[in-house]
Design a protein around this motif. Structure first.
Motif, PDB file in Angstrom:
ATOM      1  N   LEU A 264      35.086  -4.409 -13.260  1.00  0.00           N
ATOM      2  CA  LEU A 264      34.495  -5.428 -13.599  1.00  0.00           C
ATOM      3  C   LEU A 264      35.361  -6.086 -14.943  1.00  0.00           C
ATOM      4  N   ARG A 265      35.465  -7.775 -14.865  1.00  0.00           N
ATOM      5  CA  ARG A 265      36.229  -8.293 -15.526  1.00  0.00           C
ATOM      6  C   ARG A 265      35.650  -9.350 -16.565  1.00  0.00           C
ATOM      7  N   CYS A 266      36.016  -9.484 -17.478  1.00  0.00           N
ATOM      8  CA  CYS A 266      35.621 -10.159 -18.419  1.00  0.00           C
ATOM      9  C   CYS A 266      36.586 -11.185 -19.327  1.00  0.00           C
ATOM     10  N   SER A 267      36.285 -12.339 -19.486  1.00  0.00           N
ATOM     11  CA  SER A 267      37.308 -13.345 -20.481  1.00  0.00           C
ATOM     12  C   SER A 267      36.486 -13.696 -21.637  1.00  0.00           C
ATOM     13  N   PRO A 268      36.800 -13.395 -22.781  1.00  0.00           N
ATOM     14  CA  PRO A 268      36.321 -13.898 -23.845  1.00  0.00           C
ATOM     15  C   PRO A 268      36.163 -15.324 -23.933  1.00  0.00           C
ATOM     16  N   LYS A 269      35.241 -15.700 -25.024  1.00  0.00           N
ATOM     17  CA  LYS A 269      35.222 -17.101 -25.538  1.00  0.00           C
ATOM     18  C   LYS A 269      36.498 -17.511 -26.308  1.00  0.00           C
ATOM     19  N   SER A 270      36.788 -18.791 -25.970  1.00  0.00           N
ATOM     20  CA  SER A 270      38.189 -19.089 -26.700  1.00  0.00           C
ATOM     21  C   SER A 270      38.214 -19.102 -28.063  1.00  0.00           C
ATOM     22  N   GLY A 271      39.061 -18.178 -28.640  1.00  0.00           N
ATOM     23  CA  GLY A 271      39.339 -17.969 -29.812  1.00  0.00           C
ATOM     24  C   GLY A 271      38.868 -16.705 -30.567  1.00  0.00           C
ATOM     25  N   HIS A 272      38.142 -15.824 -29.396  1.00  0.00           N
ATOM     26  CA  HIS A 272      37.675 -14.462 -29.793  1.00  0.00           C
ATOM     27  C   HIS A 272      38.748 -13.308 -29.485  1.00  0.00           C
ATOM     28  N   ASP A 273      38.794 -12.122 -30.102  1.00  0.00           N
ATOM     29  CA  ASP A 273      39.638 -11.436 -29.884  1.00  0.00           C
ATOM     30  C   ASP A 273      39.101 -10.114 -29.851  1.00  0.00           C
ATOM     31  N   THR A 274      37.724 -10.059 -29.542  1.00  0.00           N
ATOM     32  CA  THR A 274      36.986  -8.411 -29.534  1.00  0.00           C
ATOM     33  C   THR A 274      36.125  -8.636 -28.425  1.00  0.00           C
ATOM     34  N   VAL A 275      36.080  -7.843 -27.590  1.00  0.00           N
ATOM     35  CA  VAL A 275      35.053  -7.514 -26.460  1.00  0.00           C
ATOM     36  C   VAL A 275      34.416  -6.182 -26.361  1.00  0.00           C
ATOM     37  N   SER A 276      33.132  -6.666 -26.188  1.00  0.00           N
ATOM     38  CA  SER A 276      32.152  -5.135 -26.159  1.00  0.00           C
ATOM     39  C   SER A 276      31.420  -5.401 -24.720  1.00  0.00           C
ATOM     40  N   TRP A 277      31.324  -4.052 -24.360  1.00  0.00           N
ATOM     41  CA  TRP A 277      30.434  -3.902 -23.090  1.00  0.00           C
ATOM     42  C   TRP A 277      29.182  -3.331 -23.174  1.00  0.00           C
TER      43      TRP A 277
END
Lengths: 116, 110
Positions: A21-34
């Motif tokens: 599964l794939r995720c692109s974060p909000k512009s300007g964000h550097d941290t991704v959680s699932w």
């Protein structure tokens, strides 16, 4: 400004298969959680990625793994799928560090995974 | 989220106020959150409160925090049919994860 985007929106897999599964974060964000959200339940934390490394992990087996790319996008991989892995998988993005902006986590629409 | 508890259902009449309650367990949580989820959708951040505050108001939304009792509530004034959704309370026991309740299904009756 695009928010958090996830793909695909829906997916059907067979027991024992593997899924990404794939995720692109909000512009300007550097941290991704699932997060995993089973039907009728609240989301459960799987793990978080920052600077391309897993920073924290919830109570999920090693079949769940992830990756973060230099552009901050992320993948969630699940191996050896079980029927119980059927759920809505949510990605949340946030900003690292302290301060008000770092307190906000924004979620994507999710990927609905069905394992048959 | 066994550490965050919410009642499962709430029904109100359109135009009335709704109050959704939540109890949490981790006293170290710095921030507490309310999210809204509409059918088939992801989570929308509604509001959050810092743990040293006891109230926060944002348009029709009022958040009350009783830190001693570890009780959080969300009041929605003048509830509309578009407010029908599942509302999740979440605590943040560390900088890196949110712990959610099981959600409260709000139904707004015409």
């Amino acid at each position: 400004d695009a928010g958090v985007t996830q793909s695909p929106t829906h997916l059907i897999k067979t027991r024992g298969q593997q899924v990404t599964l794939r995720c692109s974060p909000k512009s300007g964000h550097d941290t991704v959680s699932w997060y995993q959200q089973a039907l009728g339940q609240g989301p459960q934390f799987i793990f978080q990625y920052y600077e391309e490394e897993e920073r924290q992990r919830g109570n999920f087996p090693d079949r769940f793994s992830g990756h973060q790319f230099p552009n901050y996008s992320s993948e969630l991989n699940v191996n050896a799928l079980l029927l119980g892995d059927s759920a809505l998988y949510l990605c949340a993005s946030s900003l690292s560090g302290t301060g008000t902006r770092a307190t906000e986590a924004f979620f994507g629409q999710g990927t609905r995974l069905t394992v048959v | 989220g066994e550490d965050v508890e919410q009642s499962l259902f709430l029904s109100v009449r359109e135009g009335d106020s709704s109050v959704i309650n939540c109890t949490y367990t981790d006293s170290s949580s710095t921030y507490l959150y309310w999210y809204k989820q509409e059918p088939g959708a992801g989570l929308q951040l509604l509001t959050y409160i810092f743990s040293n505050m006891d109230m926060k108001q944002d348009q029709r939304l009022t958040v009350l925090l009783n830190k001693k009792d570890k009780h959080l509530s969300l009041r929605i004034a003048d509830t509309q049919t578009g407010d029908s959704a599942i509302y999740f309370c979440a605590e943040r026991p560390s900088a890196r994860q949110l712990t959610f309740g099981s959600g409260t299904q709000l139904t707004v009756l015409p």
